[in-house]
Design a protein around this motif. Structure first.
Motif, PDB file in Angstrom:
ATOM      1  N   ALA A  66      29.905  35.487  74.456  1.00  0.00           N
ATOM      2  CA  ALA A  66      31.280  35.193  74.884  1.00  0.00           C
ATOM      3  C   ALA A  66      31.547  33.690  74.880  1.00  0.00           C
ATOM      4  O   ALA A  66      32.599  33.227  74.427  1.00  0.00           O
ATOM      5  N   LEU A  67      30.593  32.926  75.387  1.00  0.00           N
ATOM      6  CA  LEU A  67      30.747  31.473  75.382  1.00  0.00           C
ATOM      7  C   LEU A  67      30.708  30.946  73.955  1.00  0.00           C
ATOM      8  O   LEU A  67      31.464  30.024  73.607  1.00  0.00           O
ATOM      9  N   ARG A  68      29.857  31.531  73.143  1.00  0.00           N
ATOM     10  CA  ARG A  68      29.765  31.114  71.740  1.00  0.00           C
ATOM     11  C   ARG A  68      31.115  31.288  71.040  1.00  0.00           C
ATOM     12  O   ARG A  68      31.542  30.442  70.252  1.00  0.00           O
ATOM     13  N   GLU A  69      31.788  32.396  71.348  1.00  0.00           N
ATOM     14  CA  GLU A  69      33.091  32.653  70.746  1.00  0.00           C
ATOM     15  C   GLU A  69      34.127  31.650  71.258  1.00  0.00           C
ATOM     16  O   GLU A  69      34.995  31.187  70.499  1.00  0.00           O
ATOM     17  N   ARG A  70      34.055  31.301  72.537  1.00  0.00           N
ATOM     18  CA  ARG A  70      34.984  30.306  73.088  1.00  0.00           C
ATOM     19  C   ARG A  70      34.827  28.961  72.392  1.00  0.00           C
ATOM     20  O   ARG A  70      35.813  28.295  72.070  1.00  0.00           O
ATOM     21  N   VAL A  71      33.584  28.540  72.191  1.00  0.00           N
ATOM     22  CA  VAL A  71      33.340  27.256  71.536  1.00  0.00           C
ATOM     23  C   VAL A  71      33.806  27.313  70.078  1.00  0.00           C
ATOM     24  O   VAL A  71      34.412  26.361  69.565  1.00  0.00           O
ATOM     25  N   ARG A  72      33.530  28.429  69.411  1.00  0.00           N
ATOM     26  CA  ARG A  72      33.961  28.576  68.017  1.00  0.00           C
ATOM     27  C   ARG A  72      35.478  28.464  67.903  1.00  0.00           C
ATOM     28  O   ARG A  72      36.005  27.760  67.034  1.00  0.00           O
ATOM     29  N   ALA A  74      37.543  27.056  70.101  1.00  0.00           N
ATOM     30  CA  ALA A  74      38.023  25.747  70.559  1.00  0.00           C
ATOM     31  C   ALA A  74      37.863  24.666  69.498  1.00  0.00           C
ATOM     32  O   ALA A  74      38.591  23.670  69.513  1.00  0.00           O
ATOM     33  N   THR A  75      36.924  24.835  68.586  1.00  0.00           N
ATOM     34  CA  THR A  75      36.662  23.818  67.563  1.00  0.00           C
ATOM     35  C   THR A  75      37.157  24.251  66.185  1.00  0.00           C
ATOM     36  O   THR A  75      36.814  23.612  65.187  1.00  0.00           O
ATOM     37  N   ALA A  76      37.926  25.304  66.115  1.00  0.00           N
ATOM     38  CA  ALA A  76      38.364  25.847  64.830  1.00  0.00           C
ATOM     39  C   ALA A  76      39.509  25.045  64.238  1.00  0.00           C
ATOM     40  O   ALA A  76      40.306  24.434  64.952  1.00  0.00           O
ATOM     41  N   GLY A  77      39.593  25.082  62.913  1.00  0.00           N
ATOM     42  CA  GLY A  77      40.724  24.502  62.197  1.00  0.00           C
ATOM     43  C   GLY A  77      40.964  23.045  62.520  1.00  0.00           C
ATOM     44  O   GLY A  77      40.050  22.225  62.502  1.00  0.00           O
ATOM     45  N   SER A  78      42.218  22.726  62.835  1.00  0.00           N
ATOM     46  CA  SER A  78      42.603  21.348  63.118  1.00  0.00           C
ATOM     47  C   SER A  78      42.445  20.983  64.585  1.00  0.00           C
ATOM     48  O   SER A  78      42.871  19.915  65.013  1.00  0.00           O
ATOM     49  N   ALA A  79      41.807  21.887  65.372  1.00  0.00           N
ATOM     50  CA  ALA A  79      41.650  21.626  66.808  1.00  0.00           C
ATOM     51  C   ALA A  79      40.793  20.395  67.059  1.00  0.00           C
ATOM     52  O   ALA A  79      40.982  19.675  68.035  1.00  0.00           O
ATOM     53  N   LEU A  84      33.767  19.178  76.522  1.00  0.00           N
ATOM     54  CA  LEU A  84      32.824  20.201  76.959  1.00  0.00           C
ATOM     55  C   LEU A  84      33.027  20.648  78.398  1.00  0.00           C
ATOM     56  O   LEU A  84      32.968  21.845  78.694  1.00  0.00           O
ATOM     57  N   THR A  85      33.239  19.714  79.312  1.00  0.00           N
ATOM     58  CA  THR A  85      33.317  20.087  80.730  1.00  0.00           C
ATOM     59  C   THR A  85      34.440  21.075  81.018  1.00  0.00           C
ATOM     60  O   THR A  85      34.189  22.129  81.613  1.00  0.00           O
ATOM     61  N   PRO A  86      35.694  20.796  80.619  1.00  0.00           N
ATOM     62  CA  PRO A  86      36.739  21.794  80.880  1.00  0.00           C
ATOM     63  C   PRO A  86      36.531  23.084  80.110  1.00  0.00           C
ATOM     64  O   PRO A  86      36.885  24.163  80.598  1.00  0.00           O
ATOM     65  N   LEU A  87      35.953  23.006  78.901  1.00  0.00           N
ATOM     66  CA  LEU A  87      35.693  24.210  78.123  1.00  0.00           C
ATOM     67  C   LEU A  87      34.716  25.121  78.850  1.00  0.00           C
ATOM     68  O   LEU A  87      34.937  26.333  78.970  1.00  0.00           O
ATOM     69  N   ALA A  88      33.631  24.534  79.356  1.00  0.00           N
ATOM     70  CA  ALA A  88      32.635  25.327  80.072  1.00  0.00           C
ATOM     71  C   ALA A  88      33.157  25.799  81.413  1.00  0.00           C
ATOM     72  O   ALA A  88      32.875  26.921  81.849  1.00  0.00           O
ATOM     73  N   ALA A  89      33.927  24.957  82.108  1.00  0.00           N
ATOM     74  CA  ALA A  89      34.432  25.309  83.436  1.00  0.00           C
ATOM     75  C   ALA A  89      35.388  26.496  83.377  1.00  0.00           C
ATOM     76  O   ALA A  89      35.502  27.256  84.346  1.00  0.00           O
ATOM     77  N   ALA A  90      36.064  26.668  82.248  1.00  0.00           N
ATOM     78  CA  ALA A  90      37.035  27.757  82.122  1.00  0.00           C
ATOM     79  C   ALA A  90      36.394  29.063  81.678  1.00  0.00           C
ATOM     80  O   ALA A  90      37.060  30.097  81.655  1.00  0.00           O
ATOM     81  N   ALA A  91      35.111  29.021  81.337  1.00  0.00           N
ATOM     82  CA  ALA A  91      34.430  30.217  80.846  1.00  0.00           C
ATOM     83  C   ALA A  91      33.673  30.910  81.980  1.00  0.00           C
ATOM     84  O   ALA A  91      33.147  30.252  82.874  1.00  0.00           O
TER      85      ALA A  91
END
Length: 383
Positions: A66-72, A74-79, A84-91
């Motif tokens: 699930a976290l792997r999918e969130r990171v994928r 979040a970093t897709a395309g032109s993103a 990292l901190t807010p990305l992990a905190a929201a998961a």
């Protein structure tokens, strides 16, 4: 991925006992570190160690699909890179919580290591190392995680898998397996660093480096400036394993009171070599200077710059230079103040320009041969 890469400064230059300043002046090179300033090599090593720890923590956390999918996502395309901190905190999940705790602590430690205090908010980011890896990542491949190397000559790169095992990657070719890079949000650290430089130089105002012009310095109608119409640094190879650079300039000359003045100018747009940028940026406000000549030193924050050490080292050397009633080039004084590691290991010094005049116009090649800028006089009209 395009990469900003700089040629190394000649190591023997840093070892010279004296650098001539002209007009009978000289300055020792390199300057000793001022009390309380973190040694740049130590600071750089600390930042690298922090990033490496976060890379390993992120890699093991990506065992959670699930976290792997969130990171994928979040970093897709032109993103682009994701903090990292807010990305992990929201998961959700234990792995995400551990990652959030680790990265939040690492953000504070990196800020402190760079002389910027203890908390600038999220600094560490994650991004896909090369866009050609996107297909494999979207197809379900489990990525490795590495840190964006500060040494552009590195032949290998250490990466981690979801079990925390080390994989040695060759930097000469793009890996077939997707790789995430952990690096710094240097735009944020650069902005904070420029503010720190201004404060540190300004604190020396009674006896040395100036940052604020007297009220009488600006004419009622406006003031003359030098504007950068375009700028480019030298072309070089483009390794996949590094992120973009962040640049800033130190403009030096003698202020209206006859004391040495240093102004720092952020150039966050100047990220890649071989790219011509057209910023139309004000570089020098001539109403702040006694003479119609100034010098410019272009520097890079490649993640390791300790701004407090830089400001203190430069100010300590410039304080020893007195106005002798004529223009004195100050570039060599600034270069002499740079710590040895910034000449031999890290590409912090980029280029320099001597005797930039208020009337300068057209292309100006740097003294190091590593870049050029085109400039023109520009009058800033007062409302």
């Amino acid at each position: 991925m395009p990469q900003f890469r700089l040629r190394r400064a000649v190591a023997t230059l840093a070892a010279l006992p004296l650098l001539a300043l002209g007009a009978g002046q000289a300055v020792a090179a390199p300057a000793p570190q001022p009390p309380g300033a973190a040694h740049p090599a130590v600071a750089a090593g600390r930042v690298t160690a922090i990033e490496d720890q976060v890379a390993r923590t992120l890699a093991t956390a990506l065992a959670d699909s699930a976290l792997r999918e969130r990171v994928r996502t979040a970093t897709a395309g032109s993103a682009g890179p994701a903090a990292l901190t807010p990305l992990a905190a929201a998961a959700p999940g234990a792995s995400a919580r551990k990652l959030a705790d680790t990265t939040a602590r690492a953000d504070r430690e990196v800020a402190a290591a760079k002389g910027l205090g203890g908390d600038l908010g999220p600094l560490l980011r994650v991004q896909l190392a090369d866009r050609t890896m996107r297909g494999a990542l979207d197809g379900g491949a489990v990525p490795l995680v590495a840190t964006a190397a500060t040494d552009e000559h590195a032949r290998t790169l250490r990466a981690y898998d979801t079990a925390g095992r080390v994989h040695v990657l060759e930097t000469a070719r793009v890996p077939e397996r997707p790789v995430y890079l952990v690096d710094l949000d240097t735009a944020r650290t650069l902005a904070a660093g420029i503010a720190l430089l201004q404060r540190e130089f300004g604190s020396q105002a009674p006896t040395g480096a100036q940052t604020a012009a007297p009220a009488s310095a600006t004419a009622a109608a406006g003031w003359w400036a030098t504007k950068i119409t375009s700028i480019q640094v030298a072309d070089d190879e483009e390794p996949w394993f590094k992120g973009a650079a962040e640049m800033f300039a130190l403009v030096t000359g003698f202020g209206l009171d006859g004391k040495v003045r240093v102004d720092s100018v952020a150039m966050p747009y100047l990220q890649y070599d071989g790219t011509l940028y057209r910023p139309n940026q004000i570089l020098v406000n001539w109403s702040n200077y006694k003479y119609n000549l100034a010098d410019v030193v272009l520097m890079e924050d490649d993640g390791d710059t300790n701004y407090l050490a830089l400001a203190q080292a430069v100010a300590a050397v410039l304080l020893t230079i007195a106005d002798q009633g004529a223009y004195i080039a100050l570039v060599n004084a600034v270069l002499g103040a740079l710590p040895t590691s910034w000449w031999t290991d890290d590409p912090d010094y980029v280029e320099s320009w001597y005797t930039l005049a208020r009337t300068s116009t057209g292309r100006l090649d740097g003294a190091r041969g590593n870049g050029f800028m085109t400039v023109e006089p520009y009058f800033v009209q007062q409302f």
